[in-house]
Design an enzyme around this catalytic site. Sequence first.
Site: not given
Length: 425
Positions: A19, A147, A277
Amino acid sequence: MFDNQQLINDDKEAVWHPYSSTNNPIDNYPVVSADGVRLTLADGRQLIDGMSSWWSTIHGYNHPVLNEAAQQQLSKMSHVMFGGLTHPQAITLCKTLVKITPANLDKVFLADSGSVAVEVAMKMALQYWLSQGINTKTKLLSLRNGYHGDTFGAMSVCDPVTGMHHLFEKSMPQHLFSEAPPMGFDRHFTEADIADFTHQLQQHHSTIAAVILEPIVQGAGGMRFYSPQYLARIRALCDEFNVLLIADEIATGFGRTGKLFACEHANISPDILCLGKAITGGYMTLAATLCSNRVAEGICSGEAGVLMHGPTFMGNPLACAIANASIDLLLDSPWQQTVANIEQQLLSALHPALAYDNVEDVRVLGAIGVIEMKHAVNMADITPKFVEAGIWVRPFGKLVYIMPPFIISDDDLHYLCSTLLSIIE
């Protein structure tokens, strides 16, 4: 010794960060080592990491147990293909995941990253119904503010606005969205809270293959906490309308919310579960998609006879070995009390921010602390202030939040929170 400025210059010249713009690149901070909860920069400064490297390094950095697991496996083999072959580390990991996750999740498909785990989950749901001879169930129902990742399929079930992917709207698969759950972990649940979701199922259940959601905590879509009763009601509605339930626990799995898995807050089990994760303690990229025997057998009884997916690095032995060591390290520790202690400190330390004129809300659950500002923060302004003060915090939008490693000391957590508040104020 490293030349700090040369690293920064070389980084801007060749590296494209997440990003970020290559037209106007910023100075990223070069990290040359990490230990415990501290990141050491090339210029010698140390930062207390409040982000657990995007929520993954629950045991901190350079942990001797995880280092040893990596070294031991590296001396045997770092990788072997998973098609037609298997290995002890993957077998052990899959058996452990079946044992510790919610009930009836019996089969494990190992993947490379969280986004890929979501892609696999979506593919499982769609292929399951096709294998049953039902070709009308081609949509997923997702929650606003959700998300689920940045790959194409995962993007299509992220919130069309807060999911950061609206630019691709015309080229992505089109799925269905329900209103976001009302905020508040302790909120008194009523049927009105879930009226839109219920309506969506009533109207479209014949075309919906699965519901996909983040249980209890909506992460990058707003750091929103919602009621376990809401989640329990969704499970019941999915059963009522014959729709599969996919739980995306990539961010919440392995103790972050105070339960080993966030689904446990509602005492429910999904049909498909995504993990990632923290599965390796942040050491290597690895993810997993678990499903029930019903889903697995349903897929494999269809035309293809197999799940149509197979990543090159699926079941990577090095990653699996570290994951096994990380999960053992977590389960052998008093992690429930550790996370409860972090929660109490976050509640106490962050609460004063509610009095600040620029703060909209403060919320805490487990080892997650969130300060919601009234306006979006200026990253170019606030990030250097955090670094100068010796902490690493990465806000987005209006949200300044921390998810520290579980091993953080009381003193370091106090410093992290108090410094954060002073900069916000």
